[in-house]
Design a protein around this motif. Structure first.
Motif, PDB file in Angstrom:
ATOM      1  N   PHE A 175     -45.771 -94.573  89.976  1.00 29.83           N
ATOM      2  CA  PHE A 175     -44.984 -95.256  91.005  1.00 29.83           C
ATOM      3  C   PHE A 175     -43.480 -95.207  90.738  1.00 29.83           C
ATOM      4  N   LEU A 176     -43.064 -94.979  89.509  1.00 29.26           N
ATOM      5  CA  LEU A 176     -41.648 -95.003  89.168  1.00 29.26           C
ATOM      6  C   LEU A 176     -41.256 -93.717  88.472  1.00 29.26           C
ATOM      7  N   SER A 177     -40.225 -93.074  88.971  1.00 32.83           N
ATOM      8  CA  SER A 177     -39.661 -91.927  88.279  1.00 32.83           C
ATOM      9  C   SER A 177     -38.743 -92.417  87.166  1.00 32.83           C
ATOM     10  N   GLU A 178     -38.251 -91.490  86.363  1.00 35.05           N
ATOM     11  CA  GLU A 178     -37.400 -91.856  85.245  1.00 35.05           C
ATOM     12  C   GLU A 178     -36.126 -92.531  85.746  1.00 35.05           C
ATOM     13  N   GLY A 179     -35.872 -93.738  85.261  1.00 35.20           N
ATOM     14  CA  GLY A 179     -34.676 -94.480  85.625  1.00 35.20           C
ATOM     15  C   GLY A 179     -34.782 -95.278  86.906  1.00 35.20           C
ATOM     16  N   ALA A 180     -35.866 -95.119  87.675  1.00 40.49           N
ATOM     17  CA  ALA A 180     -36.009 -95.874  88.928  1.00 40.49           C
ATOM     18  C   ALA A 180     -36.276 -97.343  88.625  1.00 40.49           C
ATOM     19  N   ARG A 181     -35.755 -98.212  89.494  1.00 36.63           N
ATOM     20  CA  ARG A 181     -35.899 -99.648  89.253  1.00 36.63           C
ATOM     21  C   ARG A 181     -36.362-100.407  90.481  1.00 36.63           C
ATOM     22  N   GLU A 182     -36.809 -99.706  91.527  1.00 39.80           N
ATOM     23  CA  GLU A 182     -37.292-100.413  92.701  1.00 39.80           C
ATOM     24  C   GLU A 182     -38.401 -99.626  93.379  1.00 39.80           C
ATOM     25  N   VAL A 183     -39.271-100.379  94.086  1.00 38.49           N
ATOM     26  CA  VAL A 183     -40.408 -99.809  94.798  1.00 38.49           C
ATOM     27  C   VAL A 183     -40.456-100.466  96.170  1.00 38.49           C
ATOM     28  N   ALA A 184     -40.717 -99.670  97.209  1.00 39.13           N
ATOM     29  CA  ALA A 184     -40.831-100.198  98.569  1.00 39.13           C
ATOM     30  C   ALA A 184     -42.226-100.766  98.782  1.00 39.13           C
ATOM     31  N   LEU A 185     -42.290-101.959  99.346  1.00 45.74           N
ATOM     32  CA  LEU A 185     -43.551-102.631  99.664  1.00 45.74           C
ATOM     33  C   LEU A 185     -43.551-102.983 101.145  1.00 45.74           C
ATOM     34  N   ASP A 186     -43.960-102.061 101.981  1.00 49.48           N
ATOM     35  CA  ASP A 186     -43.933-102.279 103.420  1.00 49.48           C
ATOM     36  C   ASP A 186     -42.547-102.738 103.855  1.00 49.48           C
ATOM     37  N   HIS A 187     -42.428-103.991 104.326  1.00 51.78           N
ATOM     38  CA  HIS A 187     -41.143-104.511 104.796  1.00 51.78           C
ATOM     39  C   HIS A 187     -40.417-105.281 103.711  1.00 51.78           C
ATOM     40  N   HIS A 188     -40.778-105.067 102.472  1.00 52.83           N
ATOM     41  CA  HIS A 188     -40.131-105.713 101.339  1.00 52.83           C
ATOM     42  C   HIS A 188     -39.781-104.664 100.297  1.00 52.83           C
ATOM     43  N   THR A 189     -38.962-105.083  99.356  1.00 56.54           N
ATOM     44  CA  THR A 189     -38.585-104.206  98.247  1.00 56.54           C
ATOM     45  C   THR A 189     -38.703-104.998  96.955  1.00 56.54           C
ATOM     46  N   ALA A 190     -39.414-104.437  96.000  1.00 58.01           N
ATOM     47  CA  ALA A 190     -39.520-105.032  94.668  1.00 58.01           C
ATOM     48  C   ALA A 190     -38.622-104.245  93.728  1.00 58.01           C
ATOM     49  N   HIS A 191     -37.870-104.941  92.906  1.00 53.96           N
ATOM     50  CA  HIS A 191     -36.938-104.258  92.017  1.00 53.96           C
ATOM     51  C   HIS A 191     -36.820-105.016  90.702  1.00 53.96           C
ATOM     52  N   LEU A 192     -36.395-104.294  89.682  1.00 51.63           N
ATOM     53  CA  LEU A 192     -36.098-104.906  88.387  1.00 51.63           C
ATOM     54  C   LEU A 192     -34.720-105.536  88.463  1.00 51.63           C
ATOM     55  N   ALA A 193     -34.640-106.799  88.149  1.00 59.70           N
ATOM     56  CA  ALA A 193     -33.384-107.533  88.283  1.00 59.70           C
ATOM     57  C   ALA A 193     -32.925-108.040  86.931  1.00 59.70           C
ATOM     58  N   VAL A 194     -31.616-107.875  86.695  1.00 59.38           N
ATOM     59  CA  VAL A 194     -30.967-108.502  85.533  1.00 59.38           C
ATOM     60  C   VAL A 194     -30.251-109.726  86.048  1.00 59.38           C
ATOM     61  N   ARG A 195     -30.599-110.885  85.514  1.00 62.94           N
ATOM     62  CA  ARG A 195     -30.027-112.137  85.999  1.00 62.94           C
ATOM     63  C   ARG A 195     -28.775-112.496  85.202  1.00 62.94           C
ATOM     64  N   PRO A 196     -27.920-113.325  85.772  1.00 61.04           N
ATOM     65  CA  PRO A 196     -26.667-113.661  85.084  1.00 61.04           C
ATOM     66  C   PRO A 196     -26.854-114.277  83.708  1.00 61.04           C
ATOM     67  N   ASP A 197     -27.982-114.959  83.473  1.00 61.46           N
ATOM     68  CA  ASP A 197     -28.188-115.571  82.160  1.00 61.46           C
ATOM     69  C   ASP A 197     -28.696-114.577  81.117  1.00 61.46           C
ATOM     70  N   GLY A 198     -28.902-113.305  81.502  1.00 59.52           N
ATOM     71  CA  GLY A 198     -29.354-112.289  80.563  1.00 59.52           C
ATOM     72  C   GLY A 198     -30.839-112.023  80.617  1.00 59.52           C
TER      73      GLY A 198
END
Length: 582
Positions: free
Chosen positions: A383-406
């Motif tokens: 589902f993920l190529s090298e370096g990819a950080r998001e996947v489409a889910l129909d009308h949504h998008t899932a992604h890897l998130a870095v939050r401000p607190d680390g």
């Protein structure tokens, strides 16, 4: 090789067939008169009956072998076969074995072969239950052990064949051949004779397509202990089963010699409907849930067994669901097997968050854990190529998130950028378990990157290193990992108008601004000198003001910059924003 019939006998058989069925009978007429009416109405098959009655046993055997081997184009002569089953022929054990081989042309007779997914055909089933079993019935009980594999296959075929018949015709069809119960009585082992009676209690009678578990298992169900294992797997209560259930499955696996074959067969169950077939609501109620439970239980059983080959099948089973669909996600029938498979693999690989289940899988060989990690990696790579950080889910998008607190996590947002609540994530964790698992498997790498950036920021704070405005924007604020961390830190810029202190925010046109406590902003230019604000060099009032500002904004900093008041909460009272999904 079956020797050809004498010319006189061949012509006599052809005449009897023509008189009973006509010279050119249609297929449906042949079935109706040859199968349904032949035993009930002797006038429909009297010529075949009289011919067989007039033959010597030797000629009856020669005719029977010729009919099943079809060297003279007499394959459709069902009336003749029906007549042969009503007369003793004196079959030898070898000839009976030959008849079984002719009736089961696709059967592998090698000693190591356990037949699975035996085909079901109307004529084939009738032939198996007719002349071949009539020959077996003539043998002594001591001779029947040699026919055990073939008899098991025939009993399973007959079970599916009789279920396919309409309820109003079950008593009228195929009256001349043996029933399922009579065929089972020919089995030499007492346990085998009990299997057809127990089987409906574990795998209810269904048509051949909906009984996909039995189609994959084949004659494995006759092995002692297999039905008990299937009954136990059907009691699974979710994708994270109870430890007591896992303990019982482990015990069954240790006592069952054919456990690997059973688990492998269950992991190969295909729940996808062919093109043109529609899954009905009744089909979902009667078969899909049982198949899903068996596949989910088999996934855990594969990891409990610690067999790397079976563990690899778990990933293949999960990836076999949904990849050929135009839209992402899983259909309802595949959610439980996929979630159970992913969870079992994660527990076997020692992933965090599955403490109880990891302990239940303790003692696995190192190669099992390696195989589980490789299986999970194969899911992520799908589902993920090298370096990819998001996947489409129909009308949504899932992604890897870095939050401000680390911290890092998986977040799902709508097309409008709205985050999905924790309640909504229950749906996504089910239907999109493969996509979300692929993202979560990349979290450790992203967390390591975030930790490295936090270390560099801590060094910048300690040394007071100054950056140009251009370097500040390109290296830090626009960086996909360091950018969210910088937005929770206080920076100061030396500008032509003096020193300006604030938090980075995105302005109109994508420009970066610093916003102070009062809401005033300053656009960072390439000529500005920017550094992390150090509270050591600030007065107590300014430090106190930033403490309150961060608390009211609900910000947690990735490094220790602004001191945190004892007992202070970073989340303000009355904040009704939905928590971030992880």
């Amino acid at each position: 090789m079956v020797p050809p019939l004498p010319a006189e006998l061949r012509r006599a058989a052809a005449r009897a067939r023509h008189r009973d069925l006509g010279r050119h009978p249609k297929p449906d007429e042949e079935i109706r008169r040859g199968i349904v009416l032949a035993p009930a109405d002797p006038s429909q098959w009297s010529h075949s009956h009289h011919l067989v009655d007039s033959l010597e046993p030797r000629d009856r055997r020669r005719l029977g072998l010729a009919l099943l081997s079809n060297p003279h184009d007499t394959r459709g002569d069902i009336c003749m076969e029906a007549a042969l089953t009503r007369h003793p022929c004196g079959w030898s054990p070898e000839e009976a074995e030959k008849l079984l081989a002719l009736a089961l042309p696709e059967f592998d007779h090698s000693p190591d072969h356990i037949p699975n997914r035996v085909p079901y055909g109307f004529h084939q089933v009738c032939r198996c239950l007719g002349l071949p079993l009539a020959a077996v019935r003539e043998q002594e009980p001591s001779e029947r052990a040699r026919y055990r594999p073939q008899l098991r296959t025939i009993v399973l075929r007959a079970r599916g064949h009789h279920f396919l018949a309409p309820s109003g015709e079950r008593q009228g069809q195929c009256r001349w051949h043996l029933s399922v119960e009579e065929a089972a009585d020919l089995l030499d082992l007492p346990y085998d004779r009990e299997v057809p009676k127990r089987l409906p209690q574990v795998l209810p009678d269904r048509d051949n397509w909906n009984n996909r578990a039995l189609a994959e298992l084949g004659t494995l169900v006759f092995e002692p202990g297999v039905l008990d294992l299937l009954a136990l797997l059907l009691t699974i209560d979710g994708f994270r089963p109870a430890q007591s259930w896992l303990g019982q499955v482990r015990e069954r696996l240790e006592l069952l010699p054919v456990a690997p074959e059973v688990v492998s067969a269950l992991l190969r169950i295909n729940t996808n409907y062919p093109n043109g077939m529609i899954e009905s609501a009744l089909g979902r109620q009667t078969s899909v849930l049982d198949d899903a439970k068996l596949m989910a239980g088999a996934a855990w059983a594969a990891c409990l067994a610690g067999d790397p080959a079976l563990i690899g099948l778990v990933a293949a089973q999960a990836l076999g669901r949904g990849l050929d669909r135009r839209l992402p996600g899983l259909p309802d029938r595949d959610i439980l097997p996929a979630r159970a498979g992913v969870t079992a693999l994660s527990a076997a690989a020692g992933m965090p968050g599955l403490g109880r289940h990891r302990r239940a899988l303790s003692g696995l060989p190192p190669e099992a854990a390696t195989a589980a990690r490789a299986a999970l990696d194969s899911i992520a790579d799908e589902f993920l190529s090298e370096g990819a950080r998001e996947v489409a889910l129909d009308h949504h998008t899932a992604h890897l998130a870095v939050r401000p607190d680390g911290s890092v996590g998986v977040e799902v947002r709508t097309d409008r950028g709205q985050p999905v609540t924790s309640y909504g994530m229950r749906h996504f964790n089910g239907r999109y378990v493969l996509e979300l698992t692929a993202l979560r498997l990349r979290l450790p790498l992203l967390a390591a990157q975030a930790d490295r950036e936090r270390g560099v920021l801590a060094e910048l704070l300690a040394t007071g290193t100054a950056l140009t405005g251009e370097r500040f924007g390109a290296r830090w604020l626009d960086h996909d990992v360091a950018g969210p961390l910088c937005q929770a830190l206080v920076w100061e810029a030396d500008t032509a108008d003096g020193t300006f202190t604030g938090l980075p925010v995105r302005g109109p046109g994508g420009r970066w601004l610093l916003r102070d406590i009062r809401g005033r902003t300053h656009e960072v230019t390439a000529t500005d000198t920017v550094r992390l604000w150090n509270p050591v060099h600030a007065d107590r009032a300014q430090t106190r003001a930033w403490q309150v500002h961060l608390e009211l904004g609900g910000l947690t900093q990735p490094i220790r910059q602004v001191p945190v008041r004892r007992g202070a909460s970073r989340r303000p009272v009355g904040d009704t924003r939905p928590p971030q999904s992880s």
